[in-house]
Design a protein around this motif. Structure first.
Motif: not given
Length: 243
Positions: A14-16, A61-65, A71-75
């Protein structure tokens, strides 16, 4: 141990995939693999070229199969810290199938991932890399032999240090105080800078009593020192005989 650094292009990561479509990068902060579930949990730092790039990247990324949990920790502005769980990729399975392991943090940008992995031997590493080529593309950037005399010497030094620590633990408070006073007052110097009577007076006991405490402490320390000698002499004998 063989330590390998490589640029990896996984087709099921997913990251790549996200960095191919969006101007974001991922840096591993922490990771843990669950062998039973065959899942990788990570804490990643995400850097976007802009706020909008970050928004689009993390949503993709969140929608990747292959993304099991996100989870979003900080932004803050164009940067975020996320916690993710992904299913085991083909490359991960092939590395782990040969008892490979992660030896350093990984960084992902522009469709490729910087990996640091280790193997127990060169032959095992070669087999793993050969299988890795079946469904993945990668370039080996460095390959180092970790071990040999330097590691052996380090282990010896650690063991020697542990022996001396153990010697200190074996000493009673009275024995430790007697040894400390004898050293600091120069009792072991030649010529001696103090006497048993003078040392005994510091503790308000007789010279024979102080001498008994001192001898006991010396015996305990000497025993561990001899065991330390044996650690090094045993290694030297092994090298001399080719063991």
């Amino acid at each position: 141990m063989i330590d390998i650094s490589m640029e990896m292009e996984q087709h099921d990561c997913p990251f790549i995939d996200t960095t191919l479509d969006y101007d974001v990068s991922f840096s591993a902060v922490q990771w843990e693999f669950d062998a039973a579930k065959r899942e990788l949990e990570t804490r990643m730092l995400v850097q976007g070229a802009s706020r909008s790039a970050l928004n689009n990247g993390v949503e993709a990324l969140r929608a990747h199969p292959n993304m099991h949990d996100y989870r979003l920790r900080k932004r803050w502005d164009d940067t975020a810290q996320i916690q993710t769980v992904i299913h085991e990729t083909d490359a991960m399975a092939r590395i782990r199938g040969h008892d490979g392991f992660i030896t350093g943090p990984f960084y992902i940008e522009d469709g490729s991932e910087l990996w640091h992995v280790g193997f127990d031997s060169g032959a095992v590493a070669d087999t793993a890399l050969s299988e890795l080529e079946r469904n993945n593309e990668f370039d080996v950037m460095s390959r180092d032999q970790v071990g040999g005399p330097l590691v052996q010497e380090t282990v010896q030094n650690v063991n020697a240090g542990l022996e001396l620590v153990e010697a200190c633990r074996d000493l009673t408070d009275v024995e430790r105080e007697a040894l400390t006073a004898a050293v600091e007052e120069g009792y072991f110097e030649s010529p001696r800078e103090t006497t048993l009577n003078e040392l005994a007076d510091q503790f308000g006991i007789s010279a024979p009593a102080f001498s008994k405490n001192l001898r006991r402490g010396q015996q305990k320390v000497a025993r561990h020192v001899v065991e330390t000698f044996e650690l090094f002499s045993g290694s030297a004998d092994g090298e001399a005989t080719g063991r």
